[in-house]
Design an enzyme around this catalytic site. Structure first.
Site, PDB file in Angstrom:
ATOM      1  N   LEU A  57     -11.011  47.483  83.050  1.00  8.03           N
ATOM      2  CA  LEU A  57     -10.355  48.176  81.898  1.00  8.03           C
ATOM      3  C   LEU A  57     -11.183  48.070  80.678  1.00  8.03           C
ATOM      4  CD1 LEU A  57      -6.559  47.150  81.998  1.00  8.03           C
ATOM      5  CD2 LEU A  57      -7.892  49.073  83.158  1.00  8.03           C
TER       6      LEU A  57
ATOM      7  N   ASP B 110     -26.106  62.160  90.721  1.00  3.45           N
ATOM      8  CA  ASP B 110     -27.454  62.910  90.953  1.00  3.45           C
ATOM      9  C   ASP B 110     -28.552  62.681  89.909  1.00  3.45           C
ATOM     10  OD1 ASP B 110     -26.169  64.370  88.831  1.00  3.45           O
ATOM     11  OD2 ASP B 110     -26.270  66.140  89.621  1.00  3.45           O
ATOM     12  N   GLU B 111     -28.018  61.848  88.864  1.00  2.00           N
ATOM     13  CA  GLU B 111     -28.887  61.890  87.783  1.00  2.00           C
ATOM     14  C   GLU B 111     -30.172  60.786  88.130  1.00  2.00           C
ATOM     15  OE1 GLU B 111     -27.314  61.250  83.772  1.00  2.00           O
ATOM     16  OE2 GLU B 111     -25.678  62.581  84.136  1.00  2.00           O
TER      17      GLU B 111
ATOM     18  N   TYR C 166     -28.860  54.944  81.701  1.00  2.00           N
ATOM     19  CA  TYR C 166     -27.670  55.339  82.533  1.00  2.00           C
ATOM     20  C   TYR C 166     -28.220  55.420  83.914  1.00  2.00           C
ATOM     21  CZ  TYR C 166     -24.226  57.387  85.166  1.00  2.00           C
ATOM     22  OH  TYR C 166     -23.206  57.896  86.415  1.00  2.00           O
TER      23      TYR C 166
HETATM   24  P1  NAD Z   1     -15.473  56.116  84.032  1.00  2.00           P
HETATM   25  O1  NAD Z   1     -16.203  55.754  82.689  1.00  2.00           O
HETATM   26  O2  NAD Z   1     -14.441  57.201  83.665  1.00  2.00           O
HETATM   27  O3  NAD Z   1     -14.902  54.843  84.721  1.00  2.00           O
HETATM   28  C1  NAD Z   1     -15.548  53.736  85.133  1.00  2.00           C
HETATM   29  C2  NAD Z   1     -14.258  52.634  85.445  1.00  2.00           C
HETATM   30  O4  NAD Z   1     -14.811  51.362  85.419  1.00  2.00           O
HETATM   31  C3  NAD Z   1     -13.282  52.356  84.263  1.00  2.00           C
HETATM   32  O5  NAD Z   1     -12.129  52.368  84.638  1.00  2.00           O
HETATM   33  C4  NAD Z   1     -13.846  51.021  83.530  1.00  2.00           C
HETATM   34  O6  NAD Z   1     -12.730  50.089  83.065  1.00  2.00           O
HETATM   35  C5  NAD Z   1     -14.219  50.447  84.946  1.00  2.00           C
HETATM   36  N1  NAD Z   1     -15.375  49.070  84.879  1.00  2.00           N
HETATM   37  C6  NAD Z   1     -16.240  49.260  83.907  1.00  2.00           C
HETATM   38  N2  NAD Z   1     -16.913  48.157  84.173  1.00  2.00           N
HETATM   39  C7  NAD Z   1     -16.462  47.433  85.091  1.00  2.00           C
HETATM   40  C8  NAD Z   1     -16.703  46.054  85.647  1.00  2.00           C
HETATM   41  N3  NAD Z   1     -17.724  45.378  85.229  1.00  2.00           N
HETATM   42  N4  NAD Z   1     -15.844  45.652  86.350  1.00  2.00           N
HETATM   43  C9  NAD Z   1     -14.716  46.408  87.063  1.00  2.00           C
HETATM   44  N5  NAD Z   1     -14.405  47.613  86.547  1.00  2.00           N
HETATM   45  C10 NAD Z   1     -15.315  48.081  85.648  1.00  2.00           C
HETATM   46  O7  NAD Z   1     -16.550  56.623  85.025  1.00  2.00           O
HETATM   47  P2  NAD Z   1     -16.173  58.056  86.161  1.00  2.00           P
HETATM   48  O8  NAD Z   1     -16.585  59.357  85.396  1.00  2.00           O
HETATM   49  O9  NAD Z   1     -14.910  57.763  86.674  1.00  2.00           O
HETATM   50  O10 NAD Z   1     -17.419  57.622  87.348  1.00  2.00           O
HETATM   51  C11 NAD Z   1     -17.062  56.782  88.242  1.00  2.00           C
HETATM   52  C12 NAD Z   1     -18.328  56.429  89.099  1.00  2.00           C
HETATM   53  O11 NAD Z   1     -18.795  57.539  89.634  1.00  2.00           O
HETATM   54  C13 NAD Z   1     -19.635  55.829  88.192  1.00  2.00           C
HETATM   55  O12 NAD Z   1     -20.141  54.768  89.095  1.00  2.00           O
HETATM   56  C14 NAD Z   1     -20.264  57.257  87.829  1.00  2.00           C
HETATM   57  O13 NAD Z   1     -21.637  56.648  88.013  1.00  2.00           O
HETATM   58  C15 NAD Z   1     -20.233  57.850  89.238  1.00  2.00           C
HETATM   59  N6  NAD Z   1     -20.359  59.363  89.015  1.00  2.00           N
HETATM   60  C16 NAD Z   1     -19.795  59.949  87.794  1.00  2.00           C
HETATM   61  C17 NAD Z   1     -19.889  61.450  87.719  1.00  2.00           C
HETATM   62  C18 NAD Z   1     -19.160  62.073  86.671  1.00  2.00           C
HETATM   63  O14 NAD Z   1     -19.388  63.258  86.385  1.00  2.00           O
HETATM   64  N7  NAD Z   1     -18.416  61.546  85.704  1.00  2.00           N
HETATM   65  C19 NAD Z   1     -20.593  62.155  88.681  1.00  2.00           C
HETATM   66  C20 NAD Z   1     -21.236  61.381  89.783  1.00  2.00           C
HETATM   67  C21 NAD Z   1     -21.300  60.112  89.749  1.00  2.00           C
HETATM   68  O1  DAU Z   2     -24.672  64.309  87.021  1.00  3.54           O
HETATM   69  C1  DAU Z   2     -23.583  63.505  86.974  1.00  3.54           C
HETATM   70  C2  DAU Z   2     -23.302  62.623  85.821  1.00  3.54           C
HETATM   71  O2  DAU Z   2     -22.686  63.694  84.791  1.00  3.54           O
HETATM   72  C3  DAU Z   2     -22.669  61.394  85.980  1.00  3.54           C
HETATM   73  O3  DAU Z   2     -23.387  60.481  86.590  1.00  3.54           O
HETATM   74  C4  DAU Z   2     -22.168  60.889  84.492  1.00  3.54           C
HETATM   75  O4  DAU Z   2     -21.658  59.680  84.778  1.00  3.54           O
HETATM   76  C5  DAU Z   2     -21.389  61.907  83.814  1.00  3.54           C
HETATM   77  O5  DAU Z   2     -21.243  61.470  82.422  1.00  3.54           O
HETATM   78  C6  DAU Z   2     -22.376  63.061  83.756  1.00  3.54           C
HETATM   79  O6  DAU Z   2     -23.575  63.029  82.761  1.00  3.54           O
HETATM   80  P1  DAU Z   2     -24.113  64.258  81.815  1.00  3.54           P
HETATM   81  O7  DAU Z   2     -24.656  63.662  80.892  1.00  3.54           O
HETATM   82  O8  DAU Z   2     -24.574  65.450  82.502  1.00  3.54           O
HETATM   83  O9  DAU Z   2     -22.437  64.565  81.177  1.00  3.54           O
HETATM   84  P2  DAU Z   2     -22.065  64.846  79.565  1.00  3.54           P
HETATM   85  O10 DAU Z   2     -20.637  65.371  79.525  1.00  3.54           O
HETATM   86  O11 DAU Z   2     -22.148  63.602  78.823  1.00  3.54           O
HETATM   87  O12 DAU Z   2     -22.981  65.844  79.235  1.00  3.54           O
HETATM   88  C7  DAU Z   2     -22.958  67.204  80.012  1.00  3.54           C
HETATM   89  C8  DAU Z   2     -23.770  68.086  79.302  1.00  3.54           C
HETATM   90  O13 DAU Z   2     -23.427  68.579  78.104  1.00  3.54           O
HETATM   91  C9  DAU Z   2     -25.242  67.490  79.159  1.00  3.54           C
HETATM   92  O14 DAU Z   2     -26.266  68.469  79.188  1.00  3.54           O
HETATM   93  C10 DAU Z   2     -25.321  66.900  77.507  1.00  3.54           C
HETATM   94  C11 DAU Z   2     -24.379  68.250  77.066  1.00  3.54           C
HETATM   95  N1  DAU Z   2     -23.575  67.897  75.709  1.00  3.54           N
HETATM   96  C12 DAU Z   2     -22.696  66.818  75.997  1.00  3.54           C
HETATM   97  C13 DAU Z   2     -21.856  66.125  74.966  1.00  3.54           C
HETATM   98  C14 DAU Z   2     -20.791  65.263  75.109  1.00  3.54           C
HETATM   99  C15 DAU Z   2     -23.304  68.468  74.692  1.00  3.54           C
HETATM  100  O15 DAU Z   2     -24.141  69.476  74.583  1.00  3.54           O
HETATM  101  N2  DAU Z   2     -22.583  68.073  73.811  1.00  3.54           N
HETATM  102  C16 DAU Z   2     -21.790  67.099  73.922  1.00  3.54           C
HETATM  103  O16 DAU Z   2     -21.091  66.529  72.736  1.00  3.54           O
END
Ligand code: NAD
Ligand code: DAU
Length: 364
Positions: A45, A145-146, A170
């Site tokens: 959390l 994919d990053e 990240y």
């Molecule tokens: P999020 O930030 O919404 O959730 C992360 C969760 O992990 C939170 O509930 C947080 O409390 C928990 N957490 C953080 N540190 C912790 C720790 N040390 N121990 C236990 N719990 C912990 O992230 P998300 O967007 O749901 O992403 C989940 C996973 O998917 C991540 O590993 C992220 O890299 C990966 N991912 C995200 C995206 C995306 O677009 N959001 C895409 C591809 C992969």
């Molecule tokens: O590709 C997968 C990743 O996608 C995950 O691994 C990450 O956890 C997730 O956060 C996401 O990363 P991005 O950096 O692509 O997501 P974000 O929503 O932060 O930004 C999406 C795009 O929008 C990026 O090109 C930055 C841009 N952006 C983002 C914010 C927050 C803006 O232009 N303005 C903004 O205020």
């Protein structure tokens, strides 16, 4: 992954980490809706974890929430002994690129050191198993994919064979965790699985990420910050499609393999924001003017990757996965969710969501 366990109400049990976050909570909600697994949900959390995401499971005996750190080896070893899960799915991470630019250490702590500790605990547990339980155990690491870096406009999409070239703290920390997962398979034989997914969108995403942030800012009549020229491209996938992919990899993926997951849905940021604005114009019109009037170009993110795109041919071919949502209808239903869940939004904005544990889980 069909191992049943008498201690778990006759269901296979999964240890899910980070299950109170955006993607983890979707995975847990889907698994419980299908009644496929008993879920032990370990989440620290952090600011991104929100138990209100799991409010509908508050009385579900097959969802056990434990607040804790994946890096706490003693706690994880205890949970593994106590619940004897058939698999572990690791969502726990620091996930926001912008935050990683200001505090890389937090990302190294959870994403690299935390994953390493979790892997060590899981290895010891797996080595203690025998027979089919040992054979069927899986450790699935959810990645991004990053880690592959940035594509030029005409480059072929990322696939499982693309070399790693992370550009942000990240993505570097996620790349480090992926390498550890690979090493635990190669060195110790731990049956690992790895997924590298593109940008997710959908309900319950923390409003620091582009889509929820801009919906909320637009409704508040605030400027909509677009980094640089808004021409960076992301490959958008609905979070439920991602969670279905994870389930399929968990159940039928080959140990030691990685699977690239994406929506074949590339969009420049400015296109996404314009689509969002027109949806809001139709559903919640402003008193005067259009939402697109709020678009404001701001300084670019340092090291901003130009383009991500995924070729999901392997998971489609080997596991029969297909994205079910298309971006237009998925985005519309996401906008509807935020419009219909303004209380969730305001409790996130005020910080009240962080009291949910005390209010609803005090007895646990
Ligand atoms: P999020 O930030 O919404 O959730 C992360 C969760 O992990 C939170 O509930 C947080 O409390 C928990 N957490 C953080 N540190 C912790 C720790 N040390 N121990 C236990 N719990 C912990 O992230 P998300 O967007 O749901 O992403 C989940 C996973 O998917 C991540 O590993 C992220 O890299 C990966 N991912 C995200 C995206 C995306 O677009 N959001 C895409 C591809 C992969
Ligand atoms: O590709 C997968 C990743 O996608 C995950 O691994 C990450 O956890 C997730 O956060 C996401 O990363 P991005 O950096 O692509 O997501 P974000 O929503 O932060 O930004 C999406 C795009 O929008 C990026 O090109 C930055 C841009 N952006 C983002 C914010 C927050 C803006 O232009 N303005 C903004 O205020």
């Amino acid at each position: 992954m069909n191992t049943h366990n008498d201690n778990n109400n006759g269901k296979a049990c999964l240890l899910v980490t980070g299950g109170a976050g955006f993607i983890g909570s979707c995975f847990v909600l889907l698994a419980r809706a299908q009644n496929t697994y008993r879920i032990i949900n370990l989440d620290l959390l952090s600011y991104a974890g929100n138990l209100e995401n799991l409010a509908s499971l508050a009385d579900d005996p097959d969802h056990i929430f434990i607040r804790g750190d994946i890096g706490n080896g003693e706690l994880v070893a205890h949970l593994l002994r106590e619940y004897a899960p058939a698999g572990v799915v690791n969502f726990a991470a620091e996930s926001h690129v912008d935050r990683s630019i200001y505090d890389p250490d937090a990302f190294v702590r959870t994403n690299v050191l935390g994953t390493s500790s979790l892997l060590r605990s899981c290895l010891a547990y797996w080595q203690s198993l025998d027979g089919p339980r040992r054979e069927n155990f899986r450790f699935l690491h959810v990645s991004t994919d990053e880690v592959f870096g940035s594509l030029g406009p005409d480059d072929a999409p990322f696939s499982e064979t693309t070399p790693y070239a992370p550009n942000s703290p990240y993505s570097a920390s996620k790349a480090g965790s992926d390498m550890l997962v690979r090493a635990f398979h190669e060195t110790y034989g731990l049956p690992t699985l790895l997924t590298n997914c593109s940008n997710n969108y959908g309900p319950r995403q923390f409003p620091e990420k582009l889509i929820p942030l801009l919906i909320i800012k637009a409704l508040a009549g605030e400027p909509l910050p677009i980094y640089g020229k808004g021409l960076n491209v992301r490959d958008w996938l609905h979070v439920e499609d991602h969670c279905r992919a994870i389930t399929m990899v968990l159940e039928n993926g080959r140990p030691g393999q990685t699977y690239a997951v994406g929506g074949r849905s590339e969009k420049a940021n400015i296109e996404v924001v314009r689509e969002l604005c027109s949806l809001l114009d139709a559903k919640a019109p402003r008193a005067k003017g259009a939402y697109a009037d709020l678009i404001s170009y701001v300084a670019d993110r340092p090291g901003h990757d130009l383009r991500y795109a995924i070729d999901p041919a392997k998971i489609e071919r080997e596991l029969g996965w297909r994205a079910r949502h298309n971006f237009a209808s998925g985005l519309e239903s996401t906008v509807d969710w935020y419009l219909n869940n303004q209380e969730w939004v305001s409790r996130v904005q005020s910080g009240a969501y962080r009291q949910w544990l005390d209010t609803h889980y005090r007895e646990r």
